[in-house]
Design an enzyme around this catalytic site. Sequence first.
Site, PDB file in Angstrom:
ATOM      1  N   LYS A 310       1.064  -1.214   0.102  1.00  0.00           N
ATOM      2  CA  LYS A 310       0.002   0.039  -0.067  1.00  0.00           C
ATOM      3  C   LYS A 310       0.842   1.147   0.144  1.00  0.00           C
ATOM      4  O   LYS A 310       1.940   1.079   0.279  1.00  0.00           O
ATOM      5  CB  LYS A 310      -0.789   0.014   1.383  1.00  0.00           C
ATOM      6  N   ARG A 384     -10.525 -11.019   1.766  1.00  0.00           N
ATOM      7  CA  ARG A 384     -11.620 -12.027   1.347  1.00  0.00           C
ATOM      8  C   ARG A 384     -10.915 -13.459   1.330  1.00  0.00           C
ATOM      9  O   ARG A 384     -11.770 -14.482   1.352  1.00  0.00           O
ATOM     10  CB  ARG A 384     -11.992 -11.464  -0.143  1.00  0.00           C
TER      11      ARG A 384
HETATM   12  N1  BES Z   1      -8.088  -3.465   4.404  1.00  0.00           N
HETATM   13  C1  BES Z   1      -8.286  -3.121   3.087  1.00  0.00           C
HETATM   14  C2  BES Z   1      -9.539  -2.332   2.672  1.00  0.00           C
HETATM   15  C3  BES Z   1      -9.439  -0.826   3.303  1.00  0.00           C
HETATM   16  C4  BES Z   1      -8.449   0.132   3.292  1.00  0.00           C
HETATM   17  C5  BES Z   1     -10.457  -0.480   4.207  1.00  0.00           C
HETATM   18  C6  BES Z   1      -8.449   1.495   3.703  1.00  0.00           C
HETATM   19  C7  BES Z   1     -10.620   0.661   4.737  1.00  0.00           C
HETATM   20  C8  BES Z   1      -9.528   1.603   4.558  1.00  0.00           C
HETATM   21  C9  BES Z   1      -8.380  -4.323   1.939  1.00  0.00           C
HETATM   22  O1  BES Z   1      -7.530  -5.292   2.356  1.00  0.00           O
HETATM   23  C10 BES Z   1      -7.893  -3.715   0.929  1.00  0.00           C
HETATM   24  O2  BES Z   1      -6.874  -3.197   0.812  1.00  0.00           O
HETATM   25  N2  BES Z   1      -8.594  -3.747  -0.294  1.00  0.00           N
HETATM   26  C11 BES Z   1      -8.448  -3.347  -1.599  1.00  0.00           C
HETATM   27  C12 BES Z   1      -8.906  -4.378  -2.264  1.00  0.00           C
HETATM   28  C13 BES Z   1      -8.212  -4.183  -3.978  1.00  0.00           C
HETATM   29  C14 BES Z   1      -6.910  -4.536  -3.782  1.00  0.00           C
HETATM   30  C15 BES Z   1      -8.921  -5.050  -4.797  1.00  0.00           C
HETATM   31  C16 BES Z   1      -9.014  -1.955  -1.671  1.00  0.00           C
HETATM   32  O3  BES Z   1     -10.387  -1.878  -1.335  1.00  0.00           O
HETATM   33  O4  BES Z   1      -8.416  -1.009  -2.165  1.00  0.00           O
HETATM   34 ZN    ZN Z   2      -5.700  -5.075   1.987  1.00  0.00          ZN
END
Ligand code: BES
Ligand code: ZN
Length: 533
Positions: A310, A384
């Site tokens: 990230k 997921r």
């Molecule tokens: N935990 C995150 C989602 C998230 C990020 C929730 C910041 C709240 C605040 C999750 O694991 C994630 O990174 N999801 C990605 C999915 C994508 C890579 C398909 C997202 O939502 O960007």
């Molecule tokens: Zn994630």
Amino acid sequence: MRVQKWLISKNSVNFLLKSKYVTILGSRLSSSDASKNVITAIYVDSEGNPSSEDPFDKQSKLSDQVKGSVKSFLKEKRVQIKPGTSKVLSWPSDVMPYKSISLAAVSKDNLNDPLVDLKREQIRLAYSSSIRTLSTMKETEVVVDSVGGQQQGEMGAVSEGCHLAAYNFDMYKAAKYKKPVMNLELLDESCAGRGDWMEGFVLADCQNMARTLTEMPSNLLTPEKFVEEVVNLFEQQKGDSEVELEIKIREEAWLREQQMNALLAVAQGSSQKPYLLELHLTHPKADKGVQPLVLVGKGVTFDSGGISIKPSKLMDVMRGDMGGAACVAATALGALRLNVCGRVVCLMGLVENMPSGDSFKPGDVIFSRSGHSIQVDNTDAEGRLVLADLLDYSEVWQPSAVVDVATLTLAVEVALGAAFTGVFTTTNKLFDLLRKSGSSTGDQVWRLPLSPLFTRQVSNSPLADLNNSPGLRGGGACTAAAFLSHFVKCPSWAHLDIGGVFENKNEVQYLSKGMSGRPTRTLIQFCRNYFSP
Ligand code: BES
Ligand code: ZN
Ligand code: ZN
């Protein structure tokens, strides 16, 4: 299969039990009233003008003398207090028996809103405003007057507003930097609303415990520490409830035996060991004909994104990527304390998602417990994968319904902001129960679609049966839900995406900035409504 109970060593430190933010005192007002601050409700019109008849609730336990002097002060100074806000008045102690009186303004008119119980929400806002002001004034001794003339359960909302607003996360600060603990007590301990007040306290206290768990940093709340904290907390509580509690701590070897390879793939890049924490709650009078309700929580104690790392700006908040598991643990605590008459099984999958030489990688294919192979296109779509194995495992109990809670996507925040938890469900009945529960707590849900239009996208993978991140432009929360649907066998399922609500930036005024513990109160009410419709 190895099942461990009460793994906790005697000398383990329990932060949650140490952090007592609010205490409820049992004593009634005494000669020391002059050192205390009282909060009472007054009824106002939409402009904030006090009701011309009697602005005080019929249940108010303030003396006629105090009420009279407040009324003439309001009239004389033409004081306006907008509904949902508050004002503190102070008098010399010979006239006023309290140090100050805070007026929490509530609309005198009936409020109608198709989505939320506005009356209760306004009460939460008004009382939290009083608490915030008193806290800024460094006041710690607060007595709360009774309300409840017009609607049942108003004291519950009063209690929620007060106890949520009095919360403060400062357990890592030295004493001199900590805010003083606020002592909240009822003006009349034998008032009719006492039961509601206590119930509101339990709801708020459980949400506060979810806030604490979610706020704790990932170096101090590793998967193992999460297990320790929650187990310790339940050990303290279990004797006081009619509900029987069994705790099972599943370790890595057991997860391997179960072939929970999707969950294990997420954990493999971290030096922290993965866990599955199971809580089994059974009320002895639960209807044996009703199969258990299973609650599943995403417990990623830190989500760096893994190899699909990230951006650093978004990273620190990912210490809260176990907000779903925290909410499930807090809901179980609420169900225990409020003696929910049913059977509830809680499954919390605890892992850390880190980049390393051992990490799973984009392009990898993993074989989940269910037998589906999954192509990993993005290691940041890890939640997921954790849920996939847990949802598949939930079938062991032949549940009557399965509800999962997860900080699954950022996309849900784009859709709903911090206003609503996104709910995807296979049944109108589950949605209606969740909507009704959210309407009464003010922590609401909004339905989003489960549709074959999304389901097809996640099964479009060149290497495997499913793809964890099909890379479409829109509908990220919907494709995530569609991915999960492949692992659910129970016909009654709801998925709660809390990616938009787990953190409070400033949206909910009765919560401070920081981790919100949402939607714990809604889920506790949901459990109650589920077993006693
Ligand atoms: N935990 C995150 C989602 C998230 C990020 C929730 C910041 C709240 C605040 C999750 O694991 C994630 O990174 N999801 C990605 C999915 C994508 C890579 C398909 C997202 O939502 O960007
Ligand atoms: Zn994630
Ligand atoms: Zn995540």
